[in-house]
Design a protein around this motif. Structure first.
Motif, PDB file in Angstrom:
ATOM      1  N   UNK A 220     -20.819  38.195 -12.244  1.00 47.92           N
ATOM      2  CA  UNK A 220     -20.091  37.238 -13.080  1.00 47.92           C
ATOM      3  C   UNK A 220     -19.753  35.971 -12.308  1.00 47.92           C
ATOM      4  N   UNK A 221     -19.437  36.108 -11.029  1.00 49.01           N
ATOM      5  CA  UNK A 221     -19.130  34.929 -10.209  1.00 49.01           C
ATOM      6  C   UNK A 221     -20.364  34.036 -10.081  1.00 49.01           C
ATOM      7  N   UNK A 222     -21.514  34.637  -9.866  1.00 53.50           N
ATOM      8  CA  UNK A 222     -22.751  33.868  -9.725  1.00 53.50           C
ATOM      9  C   UNK A 222     -23.108  33.156 -11.023  1.00 53.50           C
ATOM     10  N   UNK A 223     -22.875  33.810 -12.159  1.00 57.73           N
ATOM     11  CA  UNK A 223     -23.269  33.270 -13.464  1.00 57.73           C
ATOM     12  C   UNK A 223     -22.142  32.544 -14.194  1.00 57.73           C
ATOM     13  N   UNK A 224     -21.049  32.266 -13.484  1.00 55.55           N
ATOM     14  CA  UNK A 224     -19.915  31.501 -14.031  1.00 55.55           C
ATOM     15  C   UNK A 224     -19.393  32.114 -15.324  1.00 55.55           C
ATOM     16  N   UNK A 225     -19.198  33.410 -15.317  1.00 60.67           N
ATOM     17  CA  UNK A 225     -18.655  34.143 -16.467  1.00 60.67           C
ATOM     18  C   UNK A 225     -17.197  34.504 -16.206  1.00 60.67           C
ATOM     19  N   UNK A 226     -16.569  35.086 -17.227  1.00 65.76           N
ATOM     20  CA  UNK A 226     -15.209  35.573 -17.100  1.00 65.76           C
ATOM     21  C   UNK A 226     -15.163  36.634 -16.004  1.00 65.76           C
TER      22      UNK A 226
END
Length: 101
Positions: A39-45
């Motif tokens: 999620x951090x890599x893909x700018x998600x919640x």
């Protein structure tokens, strides 16, 4: 199972059940760290840090392994100091339990 008493069989099942649940919890925690890294890599919640640390209390091996393998939260002191501290505290509790109970 000749010679195995019913109470011995119950103890064996109980011991393996505890180990199985402990392994399952650690796998879940490991994957939580992996999911949060994804999620951090893909700018998600993101999963809140407090939840990751709390998960580490219940599955310390999964948390440390997830942190190291996914290279996630390795620069944050509350993780690179906190998780080993949790491990040491849990280890001390196990040692005290085994010594006095």
């Amino acid at each position: 199972m000749k010679g195995v008493q019913p109470h011995m069989l119950f103890e064996l099942i109980k011991d393996h059940l505890f180990l199985s649940i402990y392994i399952l919890i650690n796998l879940i925690v490991f994957f939580l760290y992996g999911i949060d890294k994804w999620k951090a890599i893909h700018h998600k919640w993101r999963i809140p840090e407090a939840h990751l640390i709390l998960a580490g209390v219940f599955g310390i091996f999964g948390a440390i392994l997830g942190m190291l393998l996914f290279r996630h939260k390795i620069r944050k002191p509350k993780f690179y100091i906190g998780l080993p501290a949790i491990f040491i505290l849990e280890l001390m509790c196990v040692i005290l339990y085994l010594k006095y109970f």
